[in-house]
Design a protein around this motif. Sequence first.
Motif, mmCIF file in Angstrom:
data_model
loop_
_atom_site.group_PDB
_atom_site.id
_atom_site.type_symbol
_atom_site.label_atom_id
_atom_site.label_comp_id
_atom_site.label_asym_id
_atom_site.label_seq_id
_atom_site.Cartn_x
_atom_site.Cartn_y
_atom_site.Cartn_z
ATOM 1 N N ILE A 38 24.392 1.769 60.718
ATOM 2 C CA ILE A 38 23.761 1.045 60.579
ATOM 3 C C ILE A 38 24.670 -0.200 59.817
ATOM 4 O O ILE A 38 26.074 1.004 58.678
ATOM 5 C CB ILE A 38 22.390 0.539 59.152
ATOM 6 C CG1 ILE A 38 22.071 1.035 59.902
ATOM 7 C CG2 ILE A 38 22.231 -1.264 58.415
ATOM 8 C CD1 ILE A 38 20.321 1.530 58.682
ATOM 9 N N GLY A 39 25.812 -0.799 60.135
ATOM 10 C CA GLY A 39 26.707 -1.911 60.110
ATOM 11 C C GLY A 39 26.125 -2.791 59.124
ATOM 12 O O GLY A 39 25.563 -3.975 59.143
ATOM 13 N N ALA A 40 26.598 -3.462 58.328
ATOM 14 C CA ALA A 40 26.086 -4.903 56.846
ATOM 15 C C ALA A 40 27.822 -5.945 56.635
ATOM 16 O O ALA A 40 28.540 -4.720 56.795
ATOM 17 C CB ALA A 40 24.945 -4.421 56.378
ATOM 18 N N LYS A 41 26.804 -6.644 56.092
ATOM 19 C CA LYS A 41 28.039 -7.424 55.146
ATOM 20 C C LYS A 41 27.172 -8.176 54.346
ATOM 21 O O LYS A 41 25.848 -9.341 54.567
ATOM 22 C CB LYS A 41 28.244 -8.421 56.052
ATOM 23 C CG LYS A 41 29.486 -9.433 54.777
ATOM 24 C CD LYS A 41 31.012 -8.230 54.191
ATOM 25 C CE LYS A 41 31.757 -8.573 53.457
ATOM 26 N NZ LYS A 41 31.046 -9.235 52.125
ATOM 27 N N THR A 42 27.435 -8.217 52.802
ATOM 28 C CA THR A 42 26.356 -9.221 51.481
ATOM 29 C C THR A 42 26.962 -9.880 51.507
ATOM 30 O O THR A 42 28.028 -10.387 52.111
ATOM 31 C CB THR A 42 26.167 -8.042 50.437
ATOM 32 O OG1 THR A 42 28.113 -7.820 49.992
ATOM 33 C CG2 THR A 42 25.512 -7.366 50.671
ATOM 34 N N GLY A 43 26.479 -10.938 50.621
ATOM 35 C CA GLY A 43 27.253 -12.301 50.701
ATOM 36 C C GLY A 43 26.449 -13.551 50.044
ATOM 37 O O GLY A 43 25.217 -12.876 48.808
ATOM 38 N N THR A 44 26.761 -13.876 48.560
ATOM 39 C CA THR A 44 26.954 -14.426 47.189
ATOM 40 C C THR A 44 27.788 -15.694 47.748
ATOM 41 O O THR A 44 28.415 -16.052 47.462
ATOM 42 C CB THR A 44 27.529 -13.731 45.905
ATOM 43 O OG1 THR A 44 26.642 -12.328 46.116
ATOM 44 C CG2 THR A 44 26.689 -14.716 44.565
ATOM 45 N N ALA A 45 26.701 -16.678 48.059
ATOM 46 C CA ALA A 45 27.085 -17.989 47.835
ATOM 47 C C ALA A 45 26.911 -19.141 46.779
ATOM 48 O O ALA A 45 25.494 -19.302 46.226
ATOM 49 C CB ALA A 45 26.331 -18.703 48.887
ATOM 50 N N GLU A 46 27.404 -19.576 46.157
ATOM 51 C CA GLU A 46 27.189 -21.029 44.977
ATOM 52 C C GLU A 46 26.675 -22.270 45.648
ATOM 53 O O GLU A 46 26.967 -22.495 46.500
ATOM 54 C CB GLU A 46 29.597 -20.957 44.566
ATOM 55 C CG GLU A 46 29.202 -19.846 43.721
ATOM 56 C CD GLU A 46 30.712 -20.165 43.042
ATOM 57 O OE1 GLU A 46 31.263 -21.473 42.943
ATOM 58 O OE2 GLU A 46 31.645 -19.799 42.254
ATOM 59 N N VAL A 47 25.710 -22.491 44.577
ATOM 60 C CA VAL A 47 24.437 -23.922 45.092
ATOM 61 C C VAL A 47 25.759 -24.733 44.336
ATOM 62 O O VAL A 47 25.302 -25.612 45.110
ATOM 63 C CB VAL A 47 23.215 -23.081 44.990
ATOM 64 C CG1 VAL A 47 21.929 -24.410 45.698
ATOM 65 C CG2 VAL A 47 22.907 -22.414 45.725
ATOM 66 N N SER A 48 25.463 -24.533 42.995
ATOM 67 C CA SER A 48 25.533 -25.695 41.428
ATOM 68 C C SER A 48 25.865 -24.563 40.471
ATOM 69 O O SER A 48 26.145 -23.269 40.128
ATOM 70 C CB SER A 48 25.003 -26.902 41.588
ATOM 71 O OG SER A 48 23.735 -26.144 40.821
ATOM 72 N N GLU A 49 26.801 -25.636 39.662
ATOM 73 C CA GLU A 49 26.999 -24.687 38.631
ATOM 74 C C GLU A 49 25.929 -24.303 38.027
ATOM 75 O O GLU A 49 25.977 -23.356 36.658
ATOM 76 C CB GLU A 49 28.239 -25.839 37.831
ATOM 77 C CG GLU A 49 29.490 -25.787 37.468
ATOM 78 C CD GLU A 49 30.179 -26.812 37.376
ATOM 79 O OE1 GLU A 49 29.749 -27.148 36.191
ATOM 80 O OE2 GLU A 49 31.685 -26.747 37.573
ATOM 81 N N ASP A 50 24.796 -24.934 38.024
ATOM 82 C CA ASP A 50 23.736 -24.753 37.321
ATOM 83 C C ASP A 50 22.689 -23.761 37.591
ATOM 84 O O ASP A 50 21.218 -23.852 37.017
ATOM 85 C CB ASP A 50 22.983 -26.301 36.780
ATOM 86 C CG ASP A 50 23.158 -27.483 36.262
ATOM 87 O OD1 ASP A 50 24.625 -26.564 35.517
ATOM 88 O OD2 ASP A 50 23.941 -28.666 36.635
ATOM 89 N N GLU A 51 22.553 -24.148 38.734
ATOM 90 C CA GLU A 51 21.413 -22.463 39.267
ATOM 91 C C GLU A 51 22.329 -21.864 40.102
ATOM 92 O O GLU A 51 22.845 -21.267 40.713
ATOM 93 C CB GLU A 51 20.908 -22.709 41.242
ATOM 94 C CG GLU A 51 19.933 -24.846 40.616
ATOM 95 C CD GLU A 51 19.923 -25.614 41.741
ATOM 96 O OE1 GLU A 51 19.353 -24.685 42.844
ATOM 97 O OE2 GLU A 51 20.190 -26.885 41.838
ATOM 98 N N PRO A 52 21.269 -20.439 40.138
ATOM 99 C CA PRO A 52 21.840 -19.668 40.627
ATOM 100 C C PRO A 52 22.011 -19.405 41.864
ATOM 101 O O PRO A 52 22.261 -20.359 42.976
ATOM 102 C CB PRO A 52 20.847 -18.447 40.080
ATOM 103 C CG PRO A 52 19.775 -19.086 39.602
ATOM 104 C CD PRO A 52 20.074 -20.503 39.660
ATOM 105 N N ASN A 53 22.851 -18.130 42.293
ATOM 106 C CA ASN A 53 23.666 -17.785 44.126
ATOM 107 C C ASN A 53 22.683 -17.803 44.360
ATOM 108 O O ASN A 53 21.402 -17.337 44.092
ATOM 109 C CB ASN A 53 25.032 -17.180 43.594
ATOM 110 C CG ASN A 53 25.954 -17.460 43.436
ATOM 111 O OD1 ASN A 53 26.199 -18.792 42.464
ATOM 112 N ND2 ASN A 53 27.069 -16.496 42.404
#
Length: 540
Positions: free
Chosen positions: A482-497
């Motif tokens: 298995i190969g993979a890549k994680t990601g965290t993407a900002e939505v806004s300053e007031d909401e969790p990623n």
Amino acid sequence: MTHTSVRGRNRRTPLKAVTAAAVILAVVAGGAYAAKLGPFDRGSDALDPAAGTQARAFLADWSAGRYDGAAARTTNPTRAQDVLRSFTSGLDIDKPRLAAGAAEREDDGTVRVPYTAKMPVKGLGTWTYTSRVPLREENGIWKVDWALELVHPHLSDKAKFRLEREDTSPPEVADRNGKSLVGKEYPSLQPLLARMAGADGAPRGAIRLVDRVTGEIGGTEATFGQRADKDGKAGESATKTTLDAGWQSAADRALDAESGGRNASLVALRIDNGEILAMANTPATGFNRAASGTYAPGSTWKIVTSTALLLKNAVTPDTVVDCPKYLTVGKEFHNVETSEFHGATFRKDFMESCNTAFISLRGKLGDGETGEVARTYFGVGQEWHVGIPSYDGSVPVPKDETEKAAAMIGQGRIQANPLIMASVTATAASGRFHQPTILPGTEDKTSTTALPQSVVAQLKSMMRATVTEGTARVLADLPGDIGAKTGTAEVSEDEPNNGWLVARRGNVAVACVVEQGVTGGGSAGPILHHLLSAVPDDPS
């Protein structure tokens, strides 16, 4: 779009039939109709104005539902009233619109007034046809010379019309092996079935011409909702898709068990040809976020960024690219949990998803270079023909250095969805883009270039290290390469990623996004772990 057929009975609940009786009538005399007959075109009644006036009066009464008035203008009002009422109400026709033309005289002295009938069938659509009203003069008074064909040319003493309404059951859709995908085991698909079957979700039905004695269908006068063959029968086979019932059921179960009540979606597809095996959303409300959503892909996009850097020989996996906690490019960028890795190699930066290291390499690429790589090698931003509506990605040229820095890590104005990122993962694994499809035989207008195998080998190695040593360790206990890549993407300053995770195993690539999931490994990780645990074998 309105189609012109009705599904076969063996595939749906039996059709509800409404019979419109039509009886041969004789007409009694009636008075002349007053002038100004509303919407009816008076046309040219030079042959005999009284005949044209009487025909228009008859049509006006019929249109307004004054069946006794219309019948009184015929040669047999009792029978005429019965047939007009049963034809109109029996076929659920609401407010007929009957437009008369100019009167025509026959050799036998009969006058005929042609008319166009627009018959709105309640809840289905409008049935349009043409006929003629015959008139003859008796003792100086023009009367409608009643015959069944004046109501409709095909109405006779042997044939009548029947309205059939099709049950609103979901259209039949099957997986790649012919298994039905209708049912509670596949909640995500139920809002999409009509799309996949080519239906528009509108009510369906037909007006049939049937034998008065046997009820045998002699023809179809009008169809509503979908296309029928000349006999009015729909195709016998269900719409076949590329989906795999086992993968689809497992995808729905994984979202239900691990999404924590948050909006989430995932796609699994074959690496060798792009065929979609599963497409799931929770909640299954009808909006297909998996294929039509628009999200910043976050660090899963580093697969594309890495490809652009490797293609230029700007880095190798062993190149040292420092990973500090912070880096300022117009604004301050940082890593998840403000981690840092001094003296890290590019491989380490990839598997630990170091934002600052990737941003520091922005000068190695031209402003539009990552977007060009995405389009040329991964098909992102080209027109895809998946078989259902889809959003095919956007990688605009950055407006300034800050936006270019954000684009290096899948932020800024870059937009994608699980379908796109599953495809990106598949391309990275094989080196060749295959347009994703959910219906066999869909058109492919894309044009892409294969990745060099040296780049593919480097991407696969770094994705494997991400599972064994990096941020995707949530998948490390699963069997397979298995190969993979994680990601965290900002939505806004007031909401969790938003949390992302993409992975490949064998001949399958998967991608998952969890809205407000905070991190990819923590939110999307358990979902894909659940899915891959349930489907250990590659699909056939």
